[in-house]
Design an enzyme around this catalytic site. Structure first.
Site, PDB file in Angstrom:
ATOM      1  N   SER A   1      42.690  42.121  41.253  1.00 35.78           N
ATOM      2  CA  SER A   1      42.181  43.276  41.955  1.00 35.78           C
ATOM      3  C   SER A   1      40.710  43.155  42.334  1.00 35.78           C
ATOM      4  CB  SER A   1      42.393  44.534  41.093  1.00 35.78           C
ATOM      5  OG  SER A   1      41.655  44.490  39.900  1.00 35.78           O
TER       6      SER A   1
ATOM      7  N   SER B   1      42.891  40.111  36.878  1.00 39.53           N
ATOM      8  CA  SER B   1      42.108  40.514  38.037  1.00 39.53           C
ATOM      9  C   SER B   1      40.732  39.884  38.159  1.00 39.53           C
ATOM     10  CB  SER B   1      41.964  42.044  38.057  1.00 39.53           C
ATOM     11  OG  SER B   1      43.221  42.649  38.207  1.00 39.53           O
TER      12      SER B   1
ATOM     13  N   LYS C   1      32.228  46.165  41.035  1.00 38.73           N
ATOM     14  CA  LYS C   1      33.582  46.523  41.447  1.00 38.73           C
ATOM     15  C   LYS C   1      33.747  48.043  41.421  1.00 38.73           C
ATOM     16  CE  LYS C   1      38.387  45.451  40.119  1.00 38.73           C
ATOM     17  NZ  LYS C   1      39.204  44.646  39.178  1.00 38.73           N
TER      18      LYS C   1
END
Length: 469
Positions: A155, A179, A80
């Site tokens: 996210s 997330s 990420k």
């Protein structure tokens, strides 16, 4: 509804990460073959899903010729784009600056890479990770492989979209308000947020007043998540927590389960409540004892306190932008959500010390709950996965924050308490989209969650995917 996936008859096939490890060990496939297959799959689906923040294809192919050791040696993955990897930018999902390549690996990636996982790139997220959807004014939206008209959640949007679509079997995600669990729920994956401090973290996350963020992975199988926790724990072991160990099968203990379908000021929609009750009935059929609670195990002040803390983080990131990103900072390119959160917190700065203290103490409330229950079952999200645009962060702040808080009503609690929680793809909505069911446990009890997850996975006969739903 047209689904988008990359599953096919190549070196990756439909294998999960553990299956791929077994094929690599048996010589059925080679690391260069699986890395090339993952890159080809990403190139095939990314134009539709938009989950790629940075490609590292050349580097990945080079490393594939001599992969580092570790259980997952050579298994392709994504990281990420809010943790540092040497030689790659860390853009944080933000359009307001241009990140140079980072000079060194962050603490988390040193641990992650030591398991053998081989990144082929970095995955897209929402701006600074604040929103539960990743939609950017310039970059566009990360879309759901089950239905590209819908969000992939956030996210950790890009990681979840690519795992669900079969690009890679496992990808990094982190969770500061849901997330890991939110995109797992939206994309039909297993998403476990570990206990606070379970694993190494980059310094910026360790220095938070309330350390709400935990790093982990999203996967297509319980055994992949369990294997990652086992291997990460072999690299980095927090001696203050009970070990997770090697969890490979369901547990035998019958659990006391508290079932909750309301949060502070928000109740699950009728279809989500019905799916949660159905999950409760499945648990009872398996011999667990389920009790529905009328009131949520959340302090009445929690929603406002968490929103203010989110706003405080935005105030810091927005305010420090010119210093942290000299020469490229352009605040006009921030989305309305980040700007609105910063304004919200600035107007209420005098309330922040008390809100932070209450959040830090929220574990005492949940600890009382776990005296009488082993696990808490809630829906991961209060409503089905929305269409792209419903939570567009360029909308008026008051509109988007109201919609956001209504959807993300259940996940933030464990970020404040530091307790573990896992989202499992146990249900579908009337449109055929995945619905996640979330199980929370006391601090350090990931093993309990994994054993229960194995049992539910077996009871459901495995999880569906966009390729064969």
């Amino acid at each position: 509804m047209v689904r988008v996936h990359a599953f096919g008859d190549d070196a990756l096939g439909d294998l999960d990460a553990v299956g791929l490890v077994e094929h690599l060990a048996a010589g059925k496939v080679s690391v260069p073959e699986v890395v090339d297959a993952a890159i080809a799959r990403c190139e095939a689906v990314n134009p539709r899903l938009n989950g790629l923040a940075h490609d590292a294809y050349t580097r990945a192919r080079r490393e594939a010729r001599d992969p580092r050791g570790g259980y997952f040696s050579g298994v392709p993955t994504f990281v990420k784009d809010n943790v540092d990897v040497a030689g790659m930018p860390t853009q944080e999902g933000c359009d307001a600056f241009v990140s140079p390549p980072r000079p060194r690996d962050g603490d988390f990636f040193r641990m992650y890479g030591a398991t053998g996982l081989l990144p082929i790139g970095k995955s897209q997220l929402s701006e600074f990770g604040f929103s539960a959807v990743a939609e950017h004014p310039r970059l566009g939206a990360v879309r759901n492989p089950w239905d590209p008209d819908r969000t992939a959640g956030a996210s950790s949007a890009g990681s979840a979209a690519f795992v669900a679509a079969g690009v890679v079997p496992i990808a990094h995600a982190n969770d500061g308000g849901g997330s890991i669990r939110i995109p797992a729920a939206a994309c039909g994956l297993v998403g476990l947020k570990p206990t606070r401090d379970r694993f190494a973290q980059d310094r910026a996350l360790r220095d938070m007043p309330v350390r709400i963020v935990s790093d982990g992975v999203v996967t297509r199988s319980v055994r992949d998540t369990a294997a990652f926790l086992r291997e990460a724990e072999r690299v980095y072991r927090n001696l203050k927590l009970p070990p997770v160990g090697d969890i490979t099968r369901p547990g035998t203990k019958r659990l006391r389960v508290a079932l909750v379908t309301t949060s502070v000021g928000t109740a699950a929609t009728p279809e989500v409540r019905a799916a949660t009750l159905e999950t409760g009935r499945l648990l009872e059929e398996l011999g667990h004892h389920v009790t529905e609670l009328d009131t949520p195990p959340v302090p009445a002040s929690f929603k406002d306190d968490f929103l203010l803390y989110w706003g405080f983080l935005s105030t810091f990131l927005v305010g420090s932008g010119p210093l942290r990103h000299r020469g490229s900072w352009d605040a006009t390119r921030l989305d309305n959500l980040s700007r609105g959160l910063a304004r919200y917190a600035a107007r209420r700065a005098h309330r922040l010390p008390a809100a932070t203290a209450r959040l830090a103490a929220s574990g005492r409330v949940s600890a009382r709950l776990f005296r009488d229950h082993d696990v808490v079952l809630t829906p991961t999200l209060a409503a089905p996965t929305p269409l792209v645009g419903h939570l567009d962060p360029m909308q008026d702040y008051e509109t988007v924050i109201e919609r956001l808080m209504a959807w993300v009503a259940f996940t933030p609690l464990q970020n404040a308490t530091g307790e573990p929680a896992v989202s499992l793809p146990l249900a579908t909505d009337p449109a055929g989209m995945p619905l996640g069911m979330m199980f929370g446990a006391a601090r350090g009890q990931e093993a309990t969650l994994l054993e229960l997850a194995y049992e539910l996975e077996e009871a459901r006969g495995g999880w569906a995917s966009p390729a064969g739903a």
